[in-house]
Design an enzyme around this catalytic site. Structure first.
Site: not given
Ligand code: PBG
Length: 331
Positions: A198, A224, A255, A320
């Site tokens: 991620k 983050k 992701k 989505y």
């Molecule tokens: C946070 C989380 C995020 C998403 C899923 N879980 C955002 C982030 O890490 O700040 C993003 C999913 C999306 O943008 O559709 N645990």
């Protein structure tokens, strides 16, 4: 006049029938997982930055999941919008009656066949919006203290009836800790979908609006980058995926998806564990925004984006667009 070209690849593209028979990849509803936002409120709350998506009231969630299942969308990823009780430590995440656990129970009751992926991270519950608790001086997310909380959260998800817990936090060692906690609590059949690679991405903006972890206007967006991956890195994604595999993950994830197709292919080649990819909120929002301006055709651009993610090597796609694709497939 014809040129001497014995091998003409256009022969394989000549008719719709030939093209349909020779397509190497496809997207079907069974490949798609619908992310759903849940609210304590009693009416659906449209999310401005995610056209067509709303936070769903708890009382409507079960029905929604049953409808999706009938359309062939068997998987849902649940994300709560927590209204009150946020603290720096995110203690609400360990309240067995927190919105997420009530949502899981509601779905299992109304739509027992739905496959529930429960989000495990602290960002919906913390005042600062980070995915974990902070170190004593507040300068960073505390890995090991966060992992302990995520493991407890996972047990609560399993108790509520989740099929899979989906840690989206990127802490080190969390898959092993979650697996151990689930097994100790007797939840040997609850699976783990690990957000393995991620990235610290700018494409999560609309999601943060949806769960209310976004900063207020004027406030600086939080970074983050000490836990999510550097978009520059490719080999590190394979290391992350192999580590999660070794720690006991049942499913892996990359992701975002669209800008990370090379990573999807690398991870797919590196392991035999089924792979998911998350077409995130910003990807969805961009396609909608361009289509609203008449600059692209939403349906064909959507289908092409999903096909590309499948072609790259994803077995499953969190998107989505899941419901919209399934509704068209049924016609
Ligand atoms: C946070 C989380 C995020 C998403 C899923 N879980 C955002 C982030 O890490 O700040 C993003 C999913 C999306 O943008 O559709 N645990």
């Amino acid at each position: 006049m014809s040129l001497n070209i014995p091998i003409r690849l256009r022969r394989l593209r000549a008719t719709a029938g030939i093209r349909a028979m020779l397509g190497e990849s496809d997207v079907a509803p069974r490949h798609l997982i619908q992310p759903l936002f849940v609210t304590e409120g009693t009416t659906p709350e449209p999310i401005a930055s995610l056209p067509g998506q709303s936070r769903i009231p708890l009382q409507d969630l079960g029905k929604k999941c049953a409808e999706l299942n009938a359309l062939g969308i068997h998987g849902v990823a649940l994300f709560p919008k927590v209204e009150s009780g946020k603290t720096a430590e995110g203690a609400e995440a360990l309240n067995p009656n927190a919105l997420l656990y009530r949502a899981i129970r509601a779905v299992k009751e109304a739509s027992p066949e739905t496959v529930i992926f429960a989000d495990v991270a602290l960002d919906p519950y913390t005042t600062h919006g980070h995915d974990g608790v902070l170190t004593a001086d507040g300068s960073d997310v505390d890995n090991d203290r966060t992992v302990a909380t995520l493991a407890k959260m996972s047990v609560l998800c399993a108790q509520a009836g989740a099929d899979f817990v989906a840690p989206s936090d990127m802490m080190d060692g969390r898959v092993a800790a979650i697996r151990a906690a689930l097994d100790t609590a007797g939840h040997t059949e609850t699976g783990i979908l690990a957000y393995s690679a991620k990235y610290a991405s700018a494409f999560y903006g609309p999601f943060r609006d949806a769960v209310g972890s976004a900063r207020k206007p004027g406030e600086q967006a939080i970074s983050k980058s000490t836990y999510q991956m550097d978009p520059a890195n490719r080999r590190e994604a394979v290391r992350e995926a192999l580590l999660d595999a070794a720690e006991g993950a049942d499913l892996l994830m990359v992701k975002p998806a669209g800008a990370y197709l090379d990573i999807i292919r690398d991870v797919a080649n590196a392991t035999d564990i089924p792979l998911a990819a998350y077409q995130v909120s910003g990807e969805y929002a961009m396609l909608h925004a361009a289509a609203e301006r008449g600059w692209i055709d939403l349906r064909t651009a959507r289908n092409e984006s999903l096909l590309a993610i499948r072609r790259a090597g994803a077995d499953l796609i969190l998107t989505y667009f899941a419901e919209a694709v399934a509704r068209e497939a049924g016609n």
